[in-house]
Design an enzyme around this catalytic site. Structure first.
Site, PDB file in Angstrom:
ATOM      1  N   CYS A  87       0.816  -1.209   0.000  1.00 57.55           N
ATOM      2  CA  CYS A  87       0.000   0.000   0.000  1.00 57.55           C
ATOM      3  C   CYS A  87       0.851   1.261   0.000  1.00 57.55           C
ATOM      4  O   CYS A  87       0.323   2.357  -0.173  1.00 57.55           O
ATOM      5  CB  CYS A  87      -0.935   0.011   1.202  1.00 57.55           C
ATOM      6  SG  CYS A  87      -1.676  -1.605   1.497  1.00 57.55           S
ATOM      7  N   HIS A 336      -9.251   3.177  -2.151  1.00 57.79           N
ATOM      8  CA  HIS A 336      -7.875   2.732  -1.917  1.00 57.79           C
ATOM      9  C   HIS A 336      -7.396   1.826  -3.064  1.00 57.79           C
ATOM     10  O   HIS A 336      -7.233   0.624  -2.883  1.00 57.79           O
ATOM     11  CB  HIS A 336      -7.822   2.018  -0.551  1.00 57.79           C
ATOM     12  CG  HIS A 336      -6.469   1.547  -0.133  1.00 57.79           C
ATOM     13  ND1 HIS A 336      -5.294   2.109  -0.595  1.00 57.79           N
ATOM     14  CD2 HIS A 336      -6.103   0.552   0.724  1.00 57.79           C
ATOM     15  CE1 HIS A 336      -4.264   1.467  -0.041  1.00 57.79           C
ATOM     16  NE2 HIS A 336      -4.729   0.525   0.743  1.00 57.79           N
TER      17      HIS A 336
END
Lengths: 390, 390
Positions: A87, A336
């Site tokens: 991430c 996301h």
């Protein structure tokens, strides 16, 4: 000493969400066009591209994404390198770009990122995401990310008295901020009661504590001081950057209520910028889960350990609070798309600092901090940015 | 102008081949130990790690490899970023490390790389490798890498009269050089007749034209000038670096007898180093297939277009020739653990330049060039290295 030569001169984010009928390369190309041609920066000026993607290998069976995406975006031939840190992929690409400018090897570079996640089933996406954790030691045993952050939440609740309602407040704030952000996946406010709906994903985390699966892209152009003047009257400087790692598996951690990589990366960035948390006007932190925002706000020094939930409860981190956090809605409500998140965070800080955040504009906007976090926190990157006229 | 501050001060390669009973992280850790503690450089001196891995996601279901591998190798906490550019992953990591040193942000960094490929079936490995080509446009139609380089070979044969026997000579040379390299996967000389065995993989490429599937790792420590003196009396400077991209799919290429990314990357590296091909004493080029060595030797300017095969026939590129290429055996005979290859190439140049190549030592060894190539040539990286006492 503070970095002196790195400027953000343009920034673009695509719409985040379930983007039907567009492929990874199309999302990427939109982000590139937005930060270059459409921002008045001709593509021919771009000397290198620093690409962030997390796991296109498993999502769209495509490795070696940097030259592929860059070619499709109209930049064939330009040096292009893909960075992957789960991430935190986007922020590691950004950090390499900073070093490239500071080295003097290049003076105008692009940071670009995208992830296409909704092309596979949620189960397959969850499996792909699990590759960001330690496969041999933990994820192969069934510990997926809601579980990882559920464990962190339990530890934080036990040590500091943080409650499920505190976490739900982070979700309410995220949705409120995103409600006026047209690029957000969720543009609908939610009530505290709704955020508390007991649809548990991994106790104590419920549906509204989790960021969604998303498609999206983001890009930035970085230049040296000399070149910056060609493109904008108001560049934003990157004055400090920090990165640290930590054990990938949780079983090797001493403390689950804080992430040592975030602490170390932020200390490095503050030291380089010669600034401290009190100098920050706005923060964007990695809220993949609501508890992650609370912990990050403590880890990067905005609040003392255990006081993140209190700040949230008291409205300190609201858009109109003294220390606004995730003013456009964060991962939680904006979405996301993993590899793009770190770059999008920098886009948000850039827009806030130059006063281009519309309904989501924070009042004080000289200096901002962004915190991007990889996987279980095995990677953390923190950047401090400041408007060049300050 | 030439880079002035980047030094290689230690280098290590693990054995390449089918490494039974060791995992990705163990291979990586051996490479790190070899380049740090066992080379007299304490791990505590390492400020950041630049990691090259190609496709552990599909080979060992592991993403986010940088912090995972670095932790296992005894460097927990250190900033660690993974770089992926298919077969050029290693050299892109090396290039980021060069920029990190030149930027002044770090002064002692590690470049480390590994790939574990034999943990899956050959079919699964081939599928994983295919992710380095354009999945939407080409590889999903069945064009795997032997096919890609078979097409290049046919084009080169048609335009320049290169023959299957010429390519076989590259294999014979590779095996001869590797026969005295204890780290090579194949340490057995082969005859021209054997190299010509008509076991076609993708016509005109035969079994002995192809590099193998391998496990292995490699690492380097890079420092600033000031730090270099602490570790060695004979650092090797990286004085030029270049990188370029190209279209991923072959259908967009104008010429299949040369790779424009290699040409552009080498021009950039020569220009930075203020040197030309004639100044090179030794070269390491990306010979994933024998034809790739021939083409690369032309692309980086060591020979005119179409004259690479002639140089090979006349022994110019042999270990004792005037322009030795792949003096330790290349990818073809040493092996090709994909993410590690670019770093291993720099290890070879380092060892040759400091006179530490044993039976594979070249006679003149002031200056060397390395060429690392990703996938169908969509990425190429070229570095020029020179002994610091020259």
């Amino acid at each position: 000493m503070p970095l002196k030569n790195t400027n953000v001169v343009s920034a673009y984010q695509t719409k985040f969400g379930r983007l039907e009928g567009v492929t990874l390369r199309e999302i990427f190309a939109e982000a590139v066009d937005g930060a270059t041609d459409n921002a008045g920066i001709p593509k021919k000026d771009i000397q290198a591209v620093f690409v962030g993607t997390f796991i296109p290998e498993m999502l769209v069976h495509q490795g070696h994404t940097a030259p592929l995406l860059v070619d499709y975006a109209g930049l064939r031939g330009v040096a292009a390198t893909r960075h992957e840190a789960a991430c935190a992929s986007g922020a590691t690409a950004l950090r390499s770009a900073v070093m490239a400018i500071e080295s003097g090897i290049y003076d105008t570079v692009l940071v670009a990122s995208a992830e296409k996640m909704t092309s596979v089933s949620t189960n397959r996406a969850t499996e792909a995401l699990a590759a960001a954790a330690d496969d041999e030691f933990e994820s192969s045993m069934g510990l997926t990310f809601p579980g990882v952050f559920g464990i962190a939440a339990v530890a934080h609740m036990a040590k500091y008295g943080t409650t499920e309602e505190d976490m739900a407040r982070a979700a309410v704030k995220a949705h409120k901020n995103a409600s006026t952000n047209p690029l957000a996946q969720f543009q609908k406010e939610i009530t505290l009661e709704k955020a508390m709906t007991p649809r548990y994903i991994a106790w104590p985390l419920k549906l509204f504590d989790c960021s969604p699966i998303s498609d999206g892209g983001a890009a930035l152009v970085l230049t040296s001081n000399e070149k910056a003047k060609q493109y904008t009257d108001l560049p934003v400087k990157i004055i400090g950057t920090g990165q640290a790692s930590a054990s990938m598996n949780l079983c090797d951690r001493n403390d689950l209520t804080a992430f040592e990589s975030s602490i170390a990366a932020s200390k490095e960035a503050y030291k380089m910028a010669k600034l401290g948390p009190k100098d920050m006007d706005v923060a964007v932190v990695h809220d993949c889960f609501t508890i992650a925002e609370i912990i990050a706000s403590e880890d990067i020094g905005l609040f003392k350990p255990g006081e993140g939930a209190k700040a949230l409860r008291e409205g300190v981190t609201a858009l109109d609070g003294d220390m606004p956090i995730n003013p456009m809605g964060g991962l939680k409500a904006v979405g996301h798309p993993v590899g793009a998140t770190g770059v999008k965070q920098a886009v948000v800080i850039y827009r806030e600092l130059i006063g281009d955040a519309g309904a989501n504009q924070v009042a004080n906007h000289d200096t901002g901090i962004m915190h991007n976090f990889g996987g279980t926190g095995a990677t953390a990157v923190v950047n401090i940015m400041r408007r060049s006229d300050v």
